[in-house]
Design a protein around this motif. Structure first.
Motif, PDB file in Angstrom:
ATOM      1  N   GLN A   1      -2.171  13.676  -9.679  1.00  0.00           N
ATOM      2  CA  GLN A   1      -1.754  13.743 -11.081  1.00  0.00           C
ATOM      3  C   GLN A   1      -0.371  13.160 -11.312  1.00  0.00           C
ATOM      4  O   GLN A   1      -0.065  12.697 -12.406  1.00  0.00           O
ATOM      5  N   THR A   2       0.488  13.163 -10.282  1.00  0.00           N
ATOM      6  CA  THR A   2       1.841  12.626 -10.472  1.00  0.00           C
ATOM      7  C   THR A   2       1.861  11.103 -10.549  1.00  0.00           C
ATOM      8  O   THR A   2       2.839  10.526 -11.034  1.00  0.00           O
ATOM      9  N   VAL A   3       0.811  10.446 -10.079  1.00  0.00           N
ATOM     10  CA  VAL A   3       0.765   8.970 -10.142  1.00  0.00           C
ATOM     11  C   VAL A   3      -0.451   8.465 -10.913  1.00  0.00           C
ATOM     12  O   VAL A   3      -0.630   7.255 -11.065  1.00  0.00           O
TER      13      VAL A   3
ATOM     14  N   ALA B   1       0.867  -1.180   0.000  1.00  0.00           N
ATOM     15  CA  ALA B   1       0.000   0.000   0.000  1.00  0.00           C
ATOM     16  C   ALA B   1       0.901   1.225   0.000  1.00  0.00           C
ATOM     17  O   ALA B   1       1.629   1.471   0.969  1.00  0.00           O
ATOM     18  N   ALA B   2       0.902   1.985  -1.090  1.00  0.00           N
ATOM     19  CA  ALA B   2       1.763   3.156  -1.216  1.00  0.00           C
ATOM     20  C   ALA B   2       1.040   4.396  -0.691  1.00  0.00           C
ATOM     21  O   ALA B   2      -0.126   4.628  -1.013  1.00  0.00           O
ATOM     22  N   VAL B   3       1.747   5.190   0.113  1.00  0.00           N
ATOM     23  CA  VAL B   3       1.180   6.394   0.727  1.00  0.00           C
ATOM     24  C   VAL B   3       1.919   7.612   0.184  1.00  0.00           C
ATOM     25  O   VAL B   3       3.146   7.721   0.337  1.00  0.00           O
ATOM     26  N   LEU B   4       1.180   8.518  -0.460  1.00  0.00           N
ATOM     27  CA  LEU B   4       1.776   9.710  -1.058  1.00  0.00           C
ATOM     28  C   LEU B   4       0.981  10.933  -0.606  1.00  0.00           C
ATOM     29  O   LEU B   4      -0.046  11.273  -1.195  1.00  0.00           O
ATOM     30  N   MET B   5       1.444  11.575   0.438  1.00  0.00           N
ATOM     31  CA  MET B   5       0.781  12.770   0.966  1.00  0.00           C
ATOM     32  C   MET B   5       1.812  13.637   1.689  1.00  0.00           C
ATOM     33  O   MET B   5       2.854  13.146   2.118  1.00  0.00           O
ATOM     34  N   ARG B   6       1.465  14.903   1.838  1.00  0.00           N
ATOM     35  CA  ARG B   6       2.224  15.744   2.748  1.00  0.00           C
ATOM     36  C   ARG B   6       1.809  15.378   4.167  1.00  0.00           C
ATOM     37  O   ARG B   6       0.973  14.507   4.381  1.00  0.00           O
ATOM     38  N   ASN B   7       2.412  16.051   5.152  1.00  0.00           N
ATOM     39  CA  ASN B   7       2.077  15.752   6.540  1.00  0.00           C
ATOM     40  C   ASN B   7       0.667  16.233   6.872  1.00  0.00           C
ATOM     41  O   ASN B   7       0.403  17.426   7.003  1.00  0.00           O
ATOM     42  N   ARG B   8      -0.236  15.280   6.997  1.00  0.00           N
ATOM     43  CA  ARG B   8      -1.618  15.549   7.360  1.00  0.00           C
ATOM     44  C   ARG B   8      -2.120  14.351   8.159  1.00  0.00           C
ATOM     45  O   ARG B   8      -1.558  13.246   8.058  1.00  0.00           O
TER      46      ARG B   8
ATOM     47  N   ALA C   1       3.314  -1.161   4.116  1.00  0.00           N
ATOM     48  CA  ALA C   1       3.204   0.262   3.824  1.00  0.00           C
ATOM     49  C   ALA C   1       4.459   0.757   3.112  1.00  0.00           C
ATOM     50  O   ALA C   1       5.584   0.444   3.528  1.00  0.00           O
ATOM     51  N   VAL C   2       4.253   1.533   2.051  1.00  0.00           N
ATOM     52  CA  VAL C   2       5.367   2.091   1.279  1.00  0.00           C
ATOM     53  C   VAL C   2       5.228   3.614   1.289  1.00  0.00           C
ATOM     54  O   VAL C   2       4.524   4.188   0.457  1.00  0.00           O
ATOM     55  N   PRO C   3       5.859   4.305   2.243  1.00  0.00           N
ATOM     56  CA  PRO C   3       5.809   5.764   2.244  1.00  0.00           C
ATOM     57  C   PRO C   3       6.600   6.326   1.060  1.00  0.00           C
ATOM     58  O   PRO C   3       7.756   5.959   0.846  1.00  0.00           O
ATOM     59  N   LEU C   4       5.973   7.203   0.288  1.00  0.00           N
ATOM     60  CA  LEU C   4       6.614   7.778  -0.893  1.00  0.00           C
ATOM     61  C   LEU C   4       7.003   9.219  -0.628  1.00  0.00           C
ATOM     62  O   LEU C   4       6.261   9.971   0.020  1.00  0.00           O
ATOM     63  N   ASN C   5       8.160   9.594  -1.148  1.00  0.00           N
ATOM     64  CA  ASN C   5       8.652  10.965  -1.013  1.00  0.00           C
ATOM     65  C   ASN C   5       7.703  11.910  -1.738  1.00  0.00           C
ATOM     66  O   ASN C   5       7.510  11.819  -2.953  1.00  0.00           O
TER      67      ASN C   5
ATOM     68  N   THR D   1       9.318  13.604  -8.456  1.00  0.00           N
ATOM     69  CA  THR D   1       8.656  13.918  -9.721  1.00  0.00           C
ATOM     70  C   THR D   1       7.871  12.707 -10.204  1.00  0.00           C
ATOM     71  O   THR D   1       7.976  11.599  -9.655  1.00  0.00           O
ATOM     72  N   GLU D   2       7.097  12.906 -11.263  1.00  0.00           N
ATOM     73  CA  GLU D   2       6.316  11.802 -11.836  1.00  0.00           C
ATOM     74  C   GLU D   2       7.215  10.648 -12.252  1.00  0.00           C
ATOM     75  O   GLU D   2       6.901   9.477 -12.025  1.00  0.00           O
ATOM     76  N   GLY D   3       8.362  10.973 -12.867  1.00  0.00           N
ATOM     77  CA  GLY D   3       9.279   9.923 -13.292  1.00  0.00           C
ATOM     78  C   GLY D   3       9.887   9.170 -12.126  1.00  0.00           C
ATOM     79  O   GLY D   3      10.030   7.941 -12.166  1.00  0.00           O
ATOM     80  N   GLU D   4      10.271   9.894 -11.079  1.00  0.00           N
ATOM     81  CA  GLU D   4      10.854   9.246  -9.898  1.00  0.00           C
ATOM     82  C   GLU D   4       9.834   8.337  -9.216  1.00  0.00           C
ATOM     83  O   GLU D   4      10.154   7.225  -8.778  1.00  0.00           O
ATOM     84  N   LEU D   5       8.606   8.821  -9.126  1.00  0.00           N
ATOM     85  CA  LEU D   5       7.557   8.005  -8.519  1.00  0.00           C
ATOM     86  C   LEU D   5       7.269   6.761  -9.358  1.00  0.00           C
ATOM     87  O   LEU D   5       7.068   5.667  -8.820  1.00  0.00           O
ATOM     88  N   ALA D   6       7.250   6.919 -10.674  1.00  0.00           N
ATOM     89  CA  ALA D   6       6.981   5.768 -11.535  1.00  0.00           C
ATOM     90  C   ALA D   6       8.047   4.691 -11.361  1.00  0.00           C
ATOM     91  O   ALA D   6       7.733   3.491 -11.353  1.00  0.00           O
ATOM     92  N   TYR D   7       9.297   5.097 -11.207  1.00  0.00           N
ATOM     93  CA  TYR D   7      10.370   4.120 -11.001  1.00  0.00           C
ATOM     94  C   TYR D   7      10.133   3.305  -9.732  1.00  0.00           C
ATOM     95  O   TYR D   7      10.233   2.068  -9.732  1.00  0.00           O
ATOM     96  N   VAL D   8       9.798   3.994  -8.635  1.00  0.00           N
ATOM     97  CA  VAL D   8       9.584   3.309  -7.359  1.00  0.00           C
ATOM     98  C   VAL D   8       8.325   2.441  -7.416  1.00  0.00           C
ATOM     99  O   VAL D   8       8.311   1.311  -6.912  1.00  0.00           O
ATOM    100  N   LEU D   9       7.256   2.958  -8.021  1.00  0.00           N
ATOM    101  CA  LEU D   9       6.025   2.169  -8.130  1.00  0.00           C
ATOM    102  C   LEU D   9       6.227   0.922  -8.986  1.00  0.00           C
ATOM    103  O   LEU D   9       5.686  -0.152  -8.682  1.00  0.00           O
TER     104      LEU D   9
END
Length: 543
Positions: free
Chosen positions: A139-141, A83-90, A107-111, A115-123
């Motif tokens: 929109q980035t994922v 389960a990938a988590v992509l959010m600011r601190n909230r 859980a996979v915390p994402l930076n 960028t979209e490309g960096e996220l795509a590599y990790v995903l």
């Protein structure tokens, strides 16, 4: 050592050697689910504060268990899926993370700054079954989710076909229970990706047992610190902490675990701003502040500008990078003994902090990183590299056997890549990254030592040191320096300052005035710095 009774047989931090050969805590939770369930008793105490919104522990648990049941009952997700988590601190970040734990997911915390490309590599690397994303980052994922048919839950976002909005879910049942999923100590709990400053990010995989150990480390160090102050551990008011680390960073886990265990409150910031932090400290009566050294210095500058005494603050802790030695002196000059200084050492691969240094011991020896937690063994090899073994270390890198084999010895010791010195009193000084040594004419220059001296100059707001090529010496020392607003300083004057405190071969041959590039977690971006510093050798922009 003060607090030896804490680790004695039957003590709260007793350890034994586990089946893997590493030390493990005996009287402690074995999984993150065990850990978080032990904090349910905090009930209506405030847990997460974000602007005008306050979540109690009870409200948080209800939301996390409801989302976990949706994962298992509505989505049919199975233990071990990601389960990938992509959010600011909230607050919802914590809901998503702990829901994954209750459901047995990884859980996979994402930076959040990738960028979209960096996220795509990790995903592509971790292939999550569900994405838990805030609306402003969807929109980035979005393209990756569409291409791979991944399920997505968007928090505070617009409605879209095939995507569920968290706000549309039924209100959580305040008496709801987590799903009936067995979560075992040996199961994977998290995949946290390294920063990637020296190449592609690697997914560091921590088991439930490892993360449970990481949750105990800060409790031990807090207990030892209390004894050093002449207090009884676990007594006194619960901490009110300002969270400045992004949640995806392991330092945030260390900070959060400590606060949760004590039933404390975490005040969130959408993004770091020193002046805002000063106001939040007053408004929420913050007692504990933690962040990277660069933001700590900015906080002290902002408080001085405002003439604000930070009257409620009792602890200022830094992590994520080596603090300048002058930080403790500055704290003492302004606040005396009221604000306890702390620092520590940890890595993504150790699931957060494993060494800690605090109070009078830190004031007396500001260059050290501290003492290890009980379930952590330390040693140095013949080259002086720090090696670690213990409960909280990762089991390896996700689907990367070669990287795992390179990082660990056959008997399970992790090669940190840091040079360290072991003190007679058990304290450890981390001298520098092995790759951050400048070899000048056969002499080793530790960048962290030089950076500390540059930080001592009153006109310097930030500084970083790297090596640049030299045709005869091999390398020479270069520094990039950011001055305080309104300050004036020449490179020659700064070199004189350094020469009065360092051997001649350590003094920067070149000084560039400008911004010090740092990553999202506050670490100096050394690769970017070397590229910019390469022009220094030709005299461009040097002081």
């Amino acid at each position: 050592m003060r607090g030896a009774g804490l680790v004695a047989g039957g003590g709260p931090f007793e350890v034994v050697r586990g089946e893997s050969g590493a030390l493990e805590y005996v009287n402690a939770p074995r999984t993150l689910v065990d850990f978080v369930e032990a904090t349910w008793a905090h009930g209506d105490r405030p847990f997460l504060v974000a602007e005008e919104v306050v979540w109690s522990y009870r409200e948080f648990f209800a939301a996390a268990t409801a989302l976990a049941r949706r994962f298992t009952e509505e989505y049919g997700l199975a233990p071990g899926e990601r389960a990938a988590v992509l959010m600011r601190n909230r607050p919802e970040w914590q809901v998503a993370f702990w829901a994954a734990q209750f459901a047995g997911l990884v859980a996979v915390p994402l930076n959040a700054w990738w960028t979209e490309g960096e996220l795509a590599y990790v995903l592509d690397d971790c292939t999550p079954a569900v994405l838990l994303v805030e609306g402003e980052r969807w929109q980035t994922v979005r393209g990756w989710a569409r291409r791979h048919g991944a399920r997505a839950v968007v928090f505070d976002g617009d409605a879209e076909e095939g995507v569920e909005r968290y706000e549309d879910f039924p209100a959580p049942d305040p008496y709801g229970a987590p799903p009936a999923v067995e979560v075992r100590p040996e199961d994977d709990a998290t995949i946290i990706y390294t920063s990637g400053t020296t190449g592609r990010p690697k997914g560091a995989v921590a088991t439930q047992l490892a993360q449970a150990g990481a949750a105990v480390h800060p409790r031990f160090h807090a207990a030892v610190a209390a004894l050093a102050r002449g207090q009884v551990p676990g007594t006194g008011p619960a901490p009110v902490a300002l969270m400045t680390y992004p949640f995806f960073h392991v330092a945030a886990f260390t900070h959060l675990y400590a606060v949760m265990a004590a039933g404390g409150t975490v005040v969130l910031m959408p993004k770091w701003d020193a002046d805002t932090a000063v106001r939040l400290i007053d408004r929420h009566r913050i007692t504990h502040w933690s962040g990277v050294p660069a933001t700590a210095l900015q906080l002290l500058d902002a408080a001085e500008r405002a003439g604000n005494p930070l009257a409620t603050l009792t602890q200022l802790s830094t992590g994520g990078a080596a603090p300048p030695p002058a930080l403790t002196a500055r704290l003492g000059e302004r606040y005396g003994a009221r604000v306890e200084p702390r620092t520590g050492y940890g890595l993504t691969e150790t699931s957060g902090g494993v060494l800690a240094h605090f109070g009078d011991a830190y004031r007396a020896d500001p260059a050290a990183a501290g003492i290890p937690a009980p379930a952590v063994e330390v040693r140095t090899d013949e080259h002086g590299e720090l090696l670690l073994r213990g409960q909280s270390l990762i089991r390896g890198y996700w689907r990367d056997e070669a990287a795992t084999a390179a990082a660990f010895t056959p008997d399970g010791w992790f090669r940190t890549g840091d040079l360290a010195v072991m003190g007679d009193d058990g304290r450890i000084a981390v001298v520098d990254r092995i790759k951050d040594i400048v070899v000048r004419g056969g002499e080793n220059v530790y960048c962290a030592e030089v950076e500390g001296v540059l930080h001592d100059h009153p006109a310097v707001a930030d500084a970083a040191v790297v090596g640049v090529p030299h045709p005869v010496l091999g390398e020479e020392v270069a520094a990039v320096v950011r001055l305080r607003p309104g300050a004036a300083l020449t490179g020659g004057a700064l070199r004189e300052h350094a020469a009065a405190r360092l051997a001649a071969y350590k003094v920067p041959a070149h000084v560039v005035f400008g911004d010090v590039p740092r990553g999202a977690t506050g670490k100096i971006a050394k690769r970017e710095l070397r590229e910019s510093a390469g022009v220094v050798r030709l005299g461009v922009r040097s002081g």
